[in-house]
Design a protein around this motif. Sequence first.
Motif, PDB file in Angstrom:
ATOM      1  N   TYR A   1      11.018 -11.341   7.973  1.00 24.35           N
ATOM      2  CA  TYR A   1      10.757 -11.687   9.367  1.00 24.35           C
ATOM      3  C   TYR A   1       9.300 -11.373   9.738  1.00 24.35           C
ATOM      4  O   TYR A   1       8.591 -12.211  10.297  1.00 24.35           O
ATOM      5  CB  TYR A   1      11.724 -10.913  10.260  1.00 24.35           C
ATOM      6  CG  TYR A   1      11.365 -10.947  11.729  1.00 24.35           C
ATOM      7  CD1 TYR A   1      11.507 -12.113  12.471  1.00 24.35           C
ATOM      8  CD2 TYR A   1      10.881  -9.803  12.369  1.00 24.35           C
ATOM      9  CE1 TYR A   1      11.174 -12.144  13.813  1.00 24.35           C
ATOM     10  CE2 TYR A   1      10.546  -9.826  13.704  1.00 24.35           C
ATOM     11  CZ  TYR A   1      10.693 -10.991  14.425  1.00 24.35           C
ATOM     12  OH  TYR A   1      10.362 -11.032  15.747  1.00 24.35           O
ATOM     13  N   CYS A   2       8.848 -10.165   9.414  1.00 30.00           N
ATOM     14  CA  CYS A   2       7.476  -9.767   9.736  1.00 30.00           C
ATOM     15  C   CYS A   2       6.454 -10.573   8.936  1.00 30.00           C
ATOM     16  O   CYS A   2       5.380 -10.902   9.440  1.00 30.00           O
ATOM     17  CB  CYS A   2       7.282  -8.266   9.484  1.00 30.00           C
ATOM     18  SG  CYS A   2       8.210  -7.208  10.626  1.00 30.00           S
TER      19      CYS A   2
ATOM     20  N   GLU B   1       6.883  -0.210  11.010  1.00 31.41           N
ATOM     21  CA  GLU B   1       7.535   0.994  11.527  1.00 31.41           C
ATOM     22  C   GLU B   1       7.979   0.791  12.982  1.00 31.41           C
ATOM     23  O   GLU B   1       9.058   1.221  13.383  1.00 31.41           O
ATOM     24  CB  GLU B   1       6.581   2.177  11.425  1.00 31.41           C
ATOM     25  CG  GLU B   1       7.204   3.495  11.855  1.00 31.41           C
ATOM     26  CD  GLU B   1       6.260   4.661  11.668  1.00 31.41           C
ATOM     27  OE1 GLU B   1       6.753   5.778  11.436  1.00 31.41           O
ATOM     28  OE2 GLU B   1       5.026   4.458  11.751  1.00 31.41           O
ATOM     29  N   THR B   2       7.127   0.128  13.784  1.00 33.60           N
ATOM     30  CA  THR B   2       7.476  -0.128  15.192  1.00 33.60           C
ATOM     31  C   THR B   2       8.741  -0.972  15.300  1.00 33.60           C
ATOM     32  O   THR B   2       9.639  -0.684  16.106  1.00 33.60           O
ATOM     33  CB  THR B   2       6.316  -0.838  15.905  1.00 33.60           C
ATOM     34  OG1 THR B   2       5.148  -0.010  15.863  1.00 33.60           O
ATOM     35  CG2 THR B   2       6.662  -1.133  17.357  1.00 33.60           C
ATOM     36  N   VAL B   3       8.824  -2.020  14.501  1.00 32.57           N
ATOM     37  CA  VAL B   3      10.011  -2.883  14.511  1.00 32.57           C
ATOM     38  C   VAL B   3      11.245  -2.088  14.082  1.00 32.57           C
ATOM     39  O   VAL B   3      12.313  -2.168  14.723  1.00 32.57           O
ATOM     40  CB  VAL B   3       9.810  -4.097  13.586  1.00 32.57           C
ATOM     41  CG1 VAL B   3      11.091  -4.932  13.531  1.00 32.57           C
ATOM     42  CG2 VAL B   3       8.641  -4.955  14.055  1.00 32.57           C
ATOM     43  N   ALA B   4      11.093  -1.321  13.010  1.00 34.10           N
ATOM     44  CA  ALA B   4      12.231  -0.558  12.481  1.00 34.10           C
ATOM     45  C   ALA B   4      12.759   0.440  13.509  1.00 34.10           C
ATOM     46  O   ALA B   4      13.979   0.557  13.719  1.00 34.10           O
ATOM     47  CB  ALA B   4      11.818   0.167  11.205  1.00 34.10           C
TER      48      ALA B   4
ATOM     49  N   THR C   1       2.263  -7.515   8.890  1.00 30.37           N
ATOM     50  CA  THR C   1       2.916  -6.688   7.887  1.00 30.37           C
ATOM     51  C   THR C   1       2.252  -5.330   7.699  1.00 30.37           C
ATOM     52  O   THR C   1       2.446  -4.680   6.674  1.00 30.37           O
ATOM     53  CB  THR C   1       2.930  -7.426   6.527  1.00 30.37           C
ATOM     54  OG1 THR C   1       1.588  -7.782   6.166  1.00 30.37           O
ATOM     55  CG2 THR C   1       3.783  -8.674   6.587  1.00 30.37           C
ATOM     56  N   SER C   2       1.464  -4.896   8.673  1.00 25.63           N
ATOM     57  CA  SER C   2       0.862  -3.567   8.555  1.00 25.63           C
ATOM     58  C   SER C   2       1.964  -2.523   8.610  1.00 25.63           C
ATOM     59  O   SER C   2       3.045  -2.753   9.170  1.00 25.63           O
ATOM     60  CB  SER C   2      -0.134  -3.323   9.684  1.00 25.63           C
ATOM     61  OG  SER C   2       0.526  -3.233  10.935  1.00 25.63           O
TER      62      SER C   2
ATOM     63  N   THR D   1       0.846  -1.187   0.000  1.00 29.30           N
ATOM     64  CA  THR D   1       0.000   0.000   0.000  1.00 29.30           C
ATOM     65  C   THR D   1       0.885   1.241   0.000  1.00 29.30           C
ATOM     66  O   THR D   1       2.096   1.166   0.256  1.00 29.30           O
ATOM     67  CB  THR D   1      -0.906   0.032   1.233  1.00 29.30           C
ATOM     68  OG1 THR D   1      -0.071   0.152   2.410  1.00 29.30           O
ATOM     69  CG2 THR D   1      -1.736  -1.238   1.337  1.00 29.30           C
ATOM     70  N   ALA D   2       0.266   2.395  -0.256  1.00 38.45           N
ATOM     71  CA  ALA D   2       1.018   3.642  -0.248  1.00 38.45           C
ATOM     72  C   ALA D   2       1.657   3.873   1.124  1.00 38.45           C
ATOM     73  O   ALA D   2       2.795   4.336   1.230  1.00 38.45           O
ATOM     74  CB  ALA D   2       0.096   4.807  -0.605  1.00 38.45           C
TER      75      ALA D   2
END
Length: 252
Positions: free
Chosen positions: A172-173, A185-188, A179-180, A145-146
């Motif tokens: 991994y995700c 973003e939280t993992v990163a 994969t939302s 998605t965008a």
Amino acid sequence: MGTNIDDRLAVHATCISNDFLDKYMADANGDYIKVYLFIQRHRGEQFEVKDVADALNLTDHDIERAVRYWEKQGIFSDGAGQTINAEIRQEKTCQAAEEHLEEAEASEQKVQEAAMTGTLDAVKDDEEFAGILFVAKHVLPALPTARQVETLEYMYRELGMSAELIEFMLEYCAGLEKTSARYLETVAIDWHEQGITTVKQAKKLIRDFESKKARPKKTSKPNRFLNFDAVDVDYDSIAKQKVLNRMQHGTD
């Protein structure tokens, strides 16, 4: 063993009342007569308004007008016209809902394709990021998605994560079936704050977290980029805890 004999003189006919022929037919519209005869032909059978309309080359509302006419003449039972009207409205509602769903799905697909195309055009000279999008396209359960594309670009440009590390994180995700854009973003951000810059460090972090929590390994689907089973790190809880810490201490 049974026997079946075809009677060539068997009568397959529809009986029409003489009262109809003598008292009602002359004053009735031709389409009304067609509808009456069709219903007599299929007396006792279940049928839908659209089937009658198709058979007689009429519209649904032509059928309704005809039924209401014969109801007014006292031939069809009271409420017959209303029954036809209700069926027409229900059919239109279902059709409108299906069309709306199809349009929404088509619109969403166009948005996603436009986002991917636009991003690819913007980074056509950046082979590394183009490679990340290529992996995302094949790893994620649907076309990115965008919002997911924006998140990947944020990791790559703002957090300075390497393409190899981002691709590893995507796999991994995906193995966790989380994969939302928010989860990615939280993992990163968590990895960035802990100084994770290589795939080797990320693997160690995951294993250390697993050991601390004493959780059994979660079997995931095999993938082309990882050589170990993915472990379910509870980044949802991590994200919530970070919010609580900021509320309590007023710090990041």
